[in-house]
Design a protein around this motif. Structure first.
Motif, PDB file in Angstrom:
ATOM      1  N   LYS A 147      -0.929   0.792  -0.161  1.00 52.90           N
ATOM      2  CA  LYS A 147      -1.658   0.665   1.106  1.00 52.90           C
ATOM      3  C   LYS A 147      -1.067   1.626   2.128  1.00 52.90           C
ATOM      4  CE  LYS A 147      -3.076  -4.029   0.590  1.00 52.90           C
ATOM      5  NZ  LYS A 147      -2.388  -5.313   0.581  1.00 52.90           N
ATOM      6  N   THR A 206       9.402  -0.654   1.800  1.00 50.81           N
ATOM      7  CA  THR A 206       8.143  -1.034   1.169  1.00 50.81           C
ATOM      8  C   THR A 206       8.190  -0.772  -0.323  1.00 50.81           C
ATOM      9  OG1 THR A 206       7.175  -0.167   3.183  1.00 50.81           O
ATOM     10  CG2 THR A 206       5.661  -0.890   1.502  1.00 50.81           C
ATOM     11  N   ASP A 226      -2.164   5.030   1.334  1.00 54.24           N
ATOM     12  CA  ASP A 226      -3.588   5.190   1.654  1.00 54.24           C
ATOM     13  C   ASP A 226      -3.790   5.387   3.151  1.00 54.24           C
ATOM     14  OD1 ASP A 226      -6.185   5.419   1.016  1.00 54.24           O
ATOM     15  OD2 ASP A 226      -6.605   3.273   0.902  1.00 54.24           O
ATOM     16  N   THR A 227      -3.131   4.531   3.969  1.00 52.93           N
ATOM     17  CA  THR A 227      -3.321   4.671   5.418  1.00 52.93           C
ATOM     18  C   THR A 227      -2.713   5.985   5.907  1.00 52.93           C
ATOM     19  OG1 THR A 227      -1.371   3.301   5.683  1.00 52.93           O
ATOM     20  CG2 THR A 227      -3.485   2.241   6.070  1.00 52.93           C
ATOM     21  N   SER A 248       7.865  -3.664  -3.078  1.00 54.48           N
ATOM     22  CA  SER A 248       6.743  -3.619  -4.020  1.00 54.48           C
ATOM     23  C   SER A 248       7.248  -3.692  -5.450  1.00 54.48           C
ATOM     24  CB  SER A 248       5.937  -2.338  -3.849  1.00 54.48           C
ATOM     25  OG  SER A 248       5.410  -2.271  -2.568  1.00 54.48           O
ATOM     26  N   GLU A 306      -1.459  -1.582  -8.034  1.00 56.15           N
ATOM     27  CA  GLU A 306      -2.675  -1.242  -7.292  1.00 56.15           C
ATOM     28  C   GLU A 306      -2.822  -2.070  -6.028  1.00 56.15           C
ATOM     29  OE1 GLU A 306      -6.015  -1.553  -9.872  1.00 56.15           O
ATOM     30  OE2 GLU A 306      -5.620   0.404 -10.767  1.00 56.15           O
ATOM     31  N   GLN A 307      -2.309  -3.296  -6.062  1.00 57.61           N
ATOM     32  CA  GLN A 307      -2.441  -4.139  -4.875  1.00 57.61           C
ATOM     33  C   GLN A 307      -1.211  -4.092  -3.991  1.00 57.61           C
ATOM     34  OE1 GLN A 307      -3.324  -7.989  -6.387  1.00 57.61           O
ATOM     35  NE2 GLN A 307      -5.190  -7.316  -7.380  1.00 57.61           N
ATOM     36  N   SER A 308      -0.245  -3.210  -4.329  1.00 63.04           N
ATOM     37  CA  SER A 308       1.033  -3.275  -3.634  1.00 63.04           C
ATOM     38  C   SER A 308       0.943  -2.674  -2.238  1.00 63.04           C
ATOM     39  CB  SER A 308       2.091  -2.556  -4.455  1.00 63.04           C
ATOM     40  OG  SER A 308       1.766  -1.193  -4.519  1.00 63.04           O
ATOM     41  N   GLU A 309       1.938  -3.041  -1.438  1.00 63.77           N
ATOM     42  CA  GLU A 309       2.029  -2.550  -0.063  1.00 63.77           C
ATOM     43  C   GLU A 309       2.230  -1.044  -0.033  1.00 63.77           C
ATOM     44  OE1 GLU A 309       1.702  -4.196   2.874  1.00 63.77           O
ATOM     45  OE2 GLU A 309       0.961  -5.776   1.556  1.00 63.77           O
ATOM     46  N   SER A 335       2.393   8.560  -2.717  1.00 62.41           N
ATOM     47  CA  SER A 335       1.718   8.139  -3.951  1.00 62.41           C
ATOM     48  C   SER A 335       2.390   8.744  -5.172  1.00 62.41           C
ATOM     49  CB  SER A 335       0.229   8.467  -3.916  1.00 62.41           C
ATOM     50  OG  SER A 335       0.020   9.780  -3.537  1.00 62.41           O
ATOM     51  N   TYR A 352      -7.511   6.869  -5.616  1.00 61.87           N
ATOM     52  CA  TYR A 352      -7.936   7.720  -4.511  1.00 61.87           C
ATOM     53  C   TYR A 352      -7.369   9.136  -4.602  1.00 61.87           C
ATOM     54  CZ  TYR A 352      -3.444   6.794  -2.294  1.00 61.87           C
ATOM     55  OH  TYR A 352      -2.119   6.695  -2.046  1.00 61.87           O
ATOM     56  N   ASP A 390     -14.669  -7.132   0.129  1.00 63.13           N
ATOM     57  CA  ASP A 390     -14.948  -6.556   1.435  1.00 63.13           C
ATOM     58  C   ASP A 390     -15.813  -7.489   2.256  1.00 63.13           C
ATOM     59  OD1 ASP A 390     -13.547  -4.436   0.595  1.00 63.13           O
ATOM     60  OD2 ASP A 390     -15.254  -3.099   0.293  1.00 63.13           O
TER      61      ASP A 390
END
Lengths: 324, 308
Positions: free
Chosen positions: B263, B80, B266-267, B84, B257-260, B282, A142, B133
């Protein structure tokens, strides 16, 4: 039966026979263990899929019947019929498969070329550049959203387009951004493919190339006709991954607004609301059943393609055996 | 003298050919990635204010303020990040060995092999993008008969696993195994579902690797009378070593990529519109992952045997 008994009896007398029998038992136990592991793991993987298949064929009455387990009482193919109609299945899936196959071909060619370049040639800054490949794999996708959008919204490389058409063009909504990205080795997970190819080429014996060079083959000939064929396990692997990930990709197709007519997985996300609007199926539980039918329909071609490619996995063995 | 000149020119030629081979990627990287890396760094050192009426944004440079906030004041960033990274380090050896083991089983000839391999590949197909999804959305909306059935299945599955763990723990405790090791193993058994679904790619990579081993090596070993154990450690393992690196790299990246932490980043960026802080998250986590990659890969690479 009697023969077997005789063999066992003999085995206890003769030490060599006893050893053979011991080996047999050991082999048998190992086989049982392996079967147990395979079946167990397959169960873990398959159970949600079985649930989905069952849901997709159960009738309206089954949906609320708590007694129904695995075998629906009123099996129906109604869900598939409606979902196929609403997703415009056959035309969409054909276009989608063609689109994905084209991208896969580009990815395999470009990434293997780059991987070969990194594996077999010495040039300044090689280590640094390969480090950048790793950075490209790691970097969260992203973070490149904004630059990508800006680049393709006003697409104008080196002002060539302005010179011809008098202004930048908008590539959003077309599959072109994806083709360009893949051609430049930056498509869906390209970094990883470059890495896989690099590792594979490094693992191949150098003698093959030396022999080709002595025989007067040029670098491109060596790469296309000799190295690429020798790396066929890697080629198949990357083809499979590229197909699957490209097919399931939602990040790039959403970012570039690729039309749902070429990307069927986009239709999955809107399927529930389409069915609610067009067919007045407002019950969410029933919508769920239709959704599962849709997911299965979407996944089916990929599974079929994988099964087809399976054969080449096996062919790869024989070839690499000769080369080694 | 003449000979030397010729060799030099060949080296130069190969150098240019090397650049030619990587040229497409190089252009792509410069065009798409350099810019975004630069932008992320720029965002992380500035405060962004959106212009809600006209669109667009303005950046005010604020130095290390975002970093200071992330490390000293933010409520959950450090925790986090650590968890992670810990997850990543725990997962990597588990998944690598599990997938090598499975690949070796699947590489043998047995009836129905094609179907079993296809089944092992299913998690890869199921675990991406739109399908996930759709399934997640479906689970959110589920109620009534079908949902009851699903929940029941899940409950029975998890209770079966829980029973196993209790039984195993008491059994191994009695044997006097160290508690830490036991914890690791039991948690691995408990997460067998996750581990299986995370090793689909690795299994395929290992199968390809196993098949690239020349069969003549095994023939020689058989003639010389090597046992299966010796064959594994002397032939199979060294020959798949370069591919273990690929797998470790993939596992680390996948786990990242799937880590907390991602996320959270991203949020923070796209839900709370805090571009500065999100970029810091990031950036820091990407750098940490890169460092882990370099250390781990370097460690394995030293022990790797390349054919040449």
């Amino acid at each position: 039966m009697s023969m077997k008994k005789g063999r066992i009896k003999k085995a206890f007398q003769d030490p060599y026979q006893r050893m053979l029998l011991g080996n047999d038992i050991k082999k048998f136990a190992l086989t049982i263990l392996q079967i147990a592991i395979i079946v167990g793991v397959c169960y873990v993987i398959l159970s949600p899929v079985i649930g989905m298949v069952v849901n997709s064929i159960s009738g309206d009455k089954d949906a609320y019947n708590p007694m129904v387990f695995i075998f629906p009482q009123y099996p129906t193919l109604e869900r598939y019929k409606l979902v196929m109609l609403r997703m415009d299945y056959w035309p969409t899936i054909t276009k989608n498969v063609l689109y994905v196959l084209t991208l896969t071909l580009i990815q395999v060619l470009v990434c293997s070329m780059v991987g070969y370049g990194f594996a077999r040639f010495e040039f300044p800054f090689k280590k640094l550049l390969f480090g950048l490949v790793v950075v490209m794999i790691v970097i969260p996708t992203y973070t490149i959203k904004l630059p990508l959008y800006v680049t393709f919204r006003n697409f104008d490389p080196l002002s060539i387009i302005t010179a011809i058409k008098g202004g930048p063009i908008n590539l959003m909504g077309t599959p072109w951004p994806m083709y360009i990205m893949s051609l430049l080795g930056c498509g869906v997970r390209s970094g990883l493919y470059i890495y896989i190819f690099n590792q594979f080429f490094r693992g191949l014996p150098k003698e093959i190339e030396e022999a080709a060079f002595v025989d007067g083959a040029g670098m491109w000939y060596t790469y296309f006709n000799i190295m690429l064929k020798n790396a066929s396990p890697a080629v198949i692997t990357v083809t499979v991954f590229s197909l699957v990930w490209q097919f399931n990709d939602s990040f790039f197709s959403n970012l570039f607004l690729v039309s749902p007519d070429i990307v069927i997985s986009k239709k999955i996300s809107t399927l529930a609301s389409v069915i609610a609007n067009e067919d007045k199926i407002l019950n969410v539980t029933l919508q769920e059943l239709y959704l599962h039918a849709g997911i299965i329909l979407v996944l089916l071609p990929i599974i079929l393609i994988y099964l087809l490619l399976q054969r080449y996995f096996i062919e790869g063995v024989e070839r690499s055996g000769i080369v080694g | 003298m003449k000979k030397k000149k010729k060799r030099l020119s060949l080296m130069r030629k190969r150098m240019f050919a090397g650049y030619l081979f990587i040229l497409p990627w190089l252009v792509g990287f410069l065009v798409f990635y350099i810019r975004s890396i630069f932008q992320t760094v720029q965002f992380s050192f500035s405060e962004m204010s959106m212009d809600a009426i006209n669109g667009g944004y303005t950046l005010t440079p604020i130095g290390w303020e975002n970093f200071r906030y992330a490390f000293l004041e933010h409520g959950s960033f450090k925790q986090t990040l650590t968890s992670s990274v810990m997850n990543m380090l725990v997962d990597v050896p588990l998944i690598t060995f599990f997938s090598l083991f499975m690949a070796m089983i699947l590489n043998k000839k047995f009836p129905g092999r094609a179907i079993v391999r296809a089944i092992f590949f299913l998690p890869v197909i199921l675990a991406s993008g739109a399908v996930v999804d759709a399934i997640a959305m479906g689970e959110m909306m589920m109620q009534g008969g079908v949902s009851g059935q699903m929940q029941e299945m899940e409950a029975s599955a998890s209770s079966a696993i829980a029973f196993d763990i209790d039984y195993l723990i008491s059994m191994f405790m009695n044997l006097g195994l160290p508690a830490k090791l036991l914890d690791y193993i039991t948690s691995a058994v408990g997460r067998i579902n996750d581990i299986i679904s995370m090793s689909g790619v690795q299994i395929v990579l290992f199968i390809a690797a196993l098949q690239s081993i020349p069969s003549s090596l095994y023939e020689v070993a058989k003639i010389e009378g090597a046992t299966g154990y010796e064959t594994f450690w002397k032939i199979t393992f060294p020959m798949v070593m370069p591919h273990i690196i690929t797998n470790v790299v993939y596992t680390i990246v996948d786990s990242f990529e799937q880590s907390e932490i991602l996320k959270l980043a991203d949020t923070t960026t796209f839900d709370m519109w805090n571009y500065g802080l999100g970029s810091v998250f990031s950036l820091v986590s990407t750098i940490v992952t890169c460092i882990i990659l370099v250390v781990v890969v370097g460690f394995i690479q030293k022990r790797t045997f390349y054919y040449n």
